[in-house]
Motif scaffolding. Structure first.
Motif, PDB file in Angstrom:
ATOM      1  N   LYS A  61     -29.951  26.219 -24.144  1.00 25.36           N
ATOM      2  CA  LYS A  61     -30.625  26.072 -25.431  1.00 25.36           C
ATOM      3  C   LYS A  61     -31.486  24.817 -25.421  1.00 25.36           C
ATOM      4  O   LYS A  61     -31.132  23.820 -24.798  1.00 25.36           O
ATOM      5  CB  LYS A  61     -29.579  25.987 -26.561  1.00 25.36           C
ATOM      6  N   LYS A  62     -32.598  24.859 -26.145  1.00 22.69           N
ATOM      7  CA  LYS A  62     -33.549  23.744 -26.127  1.00 22.69           C
ATOM      8  C   LYS A  62     -32.937  22.444 -26.640  1.00 22.69           C
ATOM      9  O   LYS A  62     -33.301  21.360 -26.178  1.00 22.69           O
ATOM     10  CB  LYS A  62     -34.789  24.102 -26.956  1.00 22.69           C
ATOM     11  N   HIS A  63     -32.015  22.554 -27.609  1.00 23.77           N
ATOM     12  CA  HIS A  63     -31.473  21.327 -28.204  1.00 23.77           C
ATOM     13  C   HIS A  63     -30.560  20.561 -27.243  1.00 23.77           C
ATOM     14  O   HIS A  63     -30.128  19.442 -27.541  1.00 23.77           O
ATOM     15  CB  HIS A  63     -30.724  21.638 -29.502  1.00 23.77           C
ATOM     16  N   THR A  64     -30.242  21.151 -26.067  1.00 20.11           N
ATOM     17  CA  THR A  64     -29.404  20.449 -25.088  1.00 20.11           C
ATOM     18  C   THR A  64     -30.204  19.457 -24.243  1.00 20.11           C
ATOM     19  O   THR A  64     -29.608  18.711 -23.453  1.00 20.11           O
ATOM     20  CB  THR A  64     -28.716  21.448 -24.144  1.00 20.11           C
ATOM     21  N   LEU A  65     -31.530  19.423 -24.407  1.00 18.42           N
ATOM     22  CA  LEU A  65     -32.383  18.572 -23.570  1.00 18.42           C
ATOM     23  C   LEU A  65     -31.980  17.106 -23.644  1.00 18.42           C
ATOM     24  O   LEU A  65     -31.772  16.454 -22.620  1.00 18.42           O
ATOM     25  CB  LEU A  65     -33.847  18.736 -23.985  1.00 18.42           C
ATOM     26  N   ILE A  66     -31.871  16.559 -24.858  1.00 16.39           N
ATOM     27  CA  ILE A  66     -31.569  15.137 -25.034  1.00 16.39           C
ATOM     28  C   ILE A  66     -30.162  14.820 -24.541  1.00 16.39           C
ATOM     29  O   ILE A  66     -29.928  13.819 -23.852  1.00 16.39           O
ATOM     30  CB  ILE A  66     -31.722  14.714 -26.503  1.00 16.39           C
ATOM     31  N   SER A  67     -29.214  15.680 -24.879  1.00 10.03           N
ATOM     32  CA  SER A  67     -27.830  15.447 -24.454  1.00 10.03           C
ATOM     33  C   SER A  67     -27.707  15.470 -22.933  1.00 10.03           C
ATOM     34  O   SER A  67     -26.988  14.648 -22.344  1.00 10.03           O
ATOM     35  CB  SER A  67     -26.904  16.500 -25.066  1.00 10.03           C
ATOM     36  N   ALA A  68     -28.404  16.404 -22.300  1.00  4.03           N
ATOM     37  CA  ALA A  68     -28.367  16.477 -20.836  1.00  4.03           C
ATOM     38  C   ALA A  68     -29.013  15.241 -20.215  1.00  4.03           C
ATOM     39  O   ALA A  68     -28.489  14.682 -19.236  1.00  4.03           O
ATOM     40  CB  ALA A  68     -29.088  17.744 -20.368  1.00  4.03           C
ATOM     41  N   PHE A  69     -30.129  14.804 -20.780  1.00  8.95           N
ATOM     42  CA  PHE A  69     -30.813  13.601 -20.277  1.00  8.95           C
ATOM     43  C   PHE A  69     -29.920  12.378 -20.468  1.00  8.95           C
ATOM     44  O   PHE A  69     -29.828  11.517 -19.586  1.00  8.95           O
ATOM     45  CB  PHE A  69     -32.147  13.429 -21.004  1.00  8.95           C
ATOM     46  N   PHE A  70     -29.248  12.302 -21.610  1.00  4.72           N
ATOM     47  CA  PHE A  70     -28.324  11.209 -21.887  1.00  4.72           C
ATOM     48  C   PHE A  70     -27.198  11.192 -20.858  1.00  4.72           C
ATOM     49  O   PHE A  70     -26.863  10.135 -20.307  1.00  4.72           O
ATOM     50  CB  PHE A  70     -27.743  11.373 -23.292  1.00  4.72           C
ATOM     51  N   GLN A  75     -22.681  19.846 -12.086  1.00  9.01           N
ATOM     52  CA  GLN A  75     -21.736  20.105 -13.177  1.00  9.01           C
ATOM     53  C   GLN A  75     -22.456  20.563 -14.436  1.00  9.01           C
ATOM     54  O   GLN A  75     -22.047  21.525 -15.093  1.00  9.01           O
ATOM     55  CB  GLN A  75     -20.939  18.829 -13.480  1.00  9.01           C
ATOM     56  N   LEU A  76     -23.523  19.872 -14.754  1.00 12.43           N
ATOM     57  CA  LEU A  76     -24.250  20.171 -15.986  1.00 12.43           C
ATOM     58  C   LEU A  76     -24.865  21.565 -15.956  1.00 12.43           C
ATOM     59  O   LEU A  76     -24.832  22.293 -16.945  1.00 12.43           O
ATOM     60  CB  LEU A  76     -25.344  19.112 -16.186  1.00 12.43           C
ATOM     61  N   LEU A  77     -25.419  21.945 -14.798  1.00 13.54           N
ATOM     62  CA  LEU A  77     -26.121  23.223 -14.712  1.00 13.54           C
ATOM     63  C   LEU A  77     -25.199  24.405 -14.439  1.00 13.54           C
ATOM     64  O   LEU A  77     -25.512  25.533 -14.827  1.00 13.54           O
ATOM     65  CB  LEU A  77     -27.195  23.141 -13.609  1.00 13.54           C
ATOM     66  N   SER A  78     -24.076  24.153 -13.777  1.00 12.53           N
ATOM     67  CA  SER A  78     -23.217  25.279 -13.375  1.00 12.53           C
ATOM     68  C   SER A  78     -22.081  25.558 -14.349  1.00 12.53           C
ATOM     69  O   SER A  78     -21.478  26.631 -14.292  1.00 12.53           O
ATOM     70  CB  SER A  78     -22.627  25.019 -11.989  1.00 12.53           C
ATOM     71  N   ALA A  90     -32.272  17.900 -16.950  1.00 11.92           N
ATOM     72  CA  ALA A  90     -32.278  18.151 -18.394  1.00 11.92           C
ATOM     73  C   ALA A  90     -33.226  19.291 -18.748  1.00 11.92           C
ATOM     74  O   ALA A  90     -32.928  20.118 -19.620  1.00 11.92           O
ATOM     75  CB  ALA A  90     -32.669  16.882 -19.142  1.00 11.92           C
ATOM     76  N   TYR A  91     -34.374  19.348 -18.071  1.00 16.86           N
ATOM     77  CA  TYR A  91     -35.347  20.418 -18.325  1.00 16.86           C
ATOM     78  C   TYR A  91     -34.741  21.788 -18.033  1.00 16.86           C
ATOM     79  O   TYR A  91     -34.831  22.715 -18.846  1.00 16.86           O
ATOM     80  CB  TYR A  91     -36.598  20.191 -17.476  1.00 16.86           C
ATOM     81  N   PHE A  92     -34.115  21.910 -16.860  1.00 16.78           N
ATOM     82  CA  PHE A  92     -33.534  23.205 -16.497  1.00 16.78           C
ATOM     83  C   PHE A  92     -32.317  23.541 -17.349  1.00 16.78           C
ATOM     84  O   PHE A  92     -32.060  24.711 -17.643  1.00 16.78           O
ATOM     85  CB  PHE A  92     -33.180  23.225 -15.011  1.00 16.78           C
ATOM     86  N   LYS A  93     -31.567  22.508 -17.757  1.00 19.93           N
ATOM     87  CA  LYS A  93     -30.435  22.750 -18.653  1.00 19.93           C
ATOM     88  C   LYS A  93     -30.925  23.350 -19.966  1.00 19.93           C
ATOM     89  O   LYS A  93     -30.344  24.327 -20.477  1.00 19.93           O
ATOM     90  CB  LYS A  93     -29.700  21.436 -18.920  1.00 19.93           C
ATOM     91  N   ALA A  94     -31.989  22.773 -20.522  1.00 14.89           N
ATOM     92  CA  ALA A  94     -32.548  23.282 -21.778  1.00 14.89           C
ATOM     93  C   ALA A  94     -33.170  24.660 -21.590  1.00 14.89           C
ATOM     94  O   ALA A  94     -33.078  25.528 -22.468  1.00 14.89           O
ATOM     95  CB  ALA A  94     -33.583  22.303 -22.313  1.00 14.89           C
ATOM     96  N   LYS A  95     -33.778  24.881 -20.444  1.00 22.21           N
ATOM     97  CA  LYS A  95     -34.433  26.167 -20.173  1.00 22.21           C
ATOM     98  C   LYS A  95     -33.419  27.284 -20.001  1.00 22.21           C
ATOM     99  O   LYS A  95     -33.639  28.413 -20.469  1.00 22.21           O
ATOM    100  CB  LYS A  95     -35.300  26.050 -18.917  1.00 22.21           C
ATOM    101  N   TRP A  96     -32.320  26.988 -19.342  1.00 23.37           N
ATOM    102  CA  TRP A  96     -31.327  28.015 -19.028  1.00 23.37           C
ATOM    103  C   TRP A  96     -30.301  28.221 -20.137  1.00 23.37           C
ATOM    104  O   TRP A  96     -29.599  29.233 -20.138  1.00 23.37           O
ATOM    105  CB  TRP A  96     -30.605  27.666 -17.734  1.00 23.37           C
TER     106      TRP A  96
END
Length: 226
Positions: free
Chosen positions: A143-152, A191-194, A135-141
């Protein structure tokens, strides 16, 4: 996403699932695999290893189905709750409920099983740790608002995909619960990161295709003019 990029996405995820499951199978069930090597039964060892790879392919397909289902659910959630902020709070609540259910109902831990308790705590830490890092790298790469959705997605959807193994109550279940968690985590993280990379590549491919169409039209127009 174009068909070509989707095929790449699919087979890369398939390969990750197969490799991770085979490696985890060798580590967790080494006693089972080592007997074939000790007895010089190379074909039996190869067959058992290929079966683990095939199992990993299956888990990869399950993870991919879960991923595309979540994309639909996420959009539905945003539309239903009107704002992303409210939907994020709902996702955090669901994460808490899922973790509570895992610890108190699915793991079925008892005070007299210290080794088993340590195993499942390790699996829980792995689930949360890999999810948080992804989730951290998803938000970093992105948008920041994707952090919670990625963690979920990493916590809730991975747990749902893992649930059939957790619900089995007979056999060498602890080994299979351990083996099957990690390909799900690996494929879901991939999947999430690529996905953004494949979407960008698809947009570039579509733009190049449009340019080629325009170039062909110009050539055809010039030929007619002559």
């Amino acid at each position: 996403m174009t068909i070509r990029n989707w095929i790449k996405f699919f087979f890369n995820a398939l390969l990750i699932g197969g490799i991770v499951t085979a490696v985890m199978g060798l580590i967790v069930r080494w006693e089972f695999f080592s007997q074939y090597l000790t007895n010089g039964e190379i074909w039996q060892f190869t067959g058992a290893l290929l079966w683990m790879v095939f199992l990993g392919f299956t888990m990869s397909v399950v993870a991919q189905m879960g991923f595309f289902a979540y994309l639909t659910i996420h959009q539905f959630g945003v539309n239903m709750f009107k704002t992303l902020t409210l939907w994020n709070w709902v996702q955090l609540l669901i994460i808490a409920v899922v973790l509570f259910d895992l610890i108190f109902f699915r793991f079925r831990l008892t005070s007299g099983e210290t080794g088993r308790t340590l195993l499942y705590l390790t699996l829980l830490v792995s689930l949360i740790g890999v999810s948080a890092i992804t989730a951290y790298f998803k938000a970093k790469w992105t948008k920041k608002h994707t952090l919670i959705s990625a963690f979920f997605f990493m916590i809730v959807v991975t747990t749902l995909e893992w649930l059939p193994a957790l619900m089995v109550r007979s056999g060498n279940i602890d080994s299979w619960v351990t083996i099957l968690l990690f390909p799900l985590l690996a494929v879901n993280a991939y999947q999430l990161l690529s996905l953004p990379k494949y979407n960008r590549q698809s947009d570039e491919d579509k733009a190049k295709q449009e340019e080629r169409k325009k170039a062909r039209k110009k050539v055809a127009s010039a030929s007619k003019a002559k």
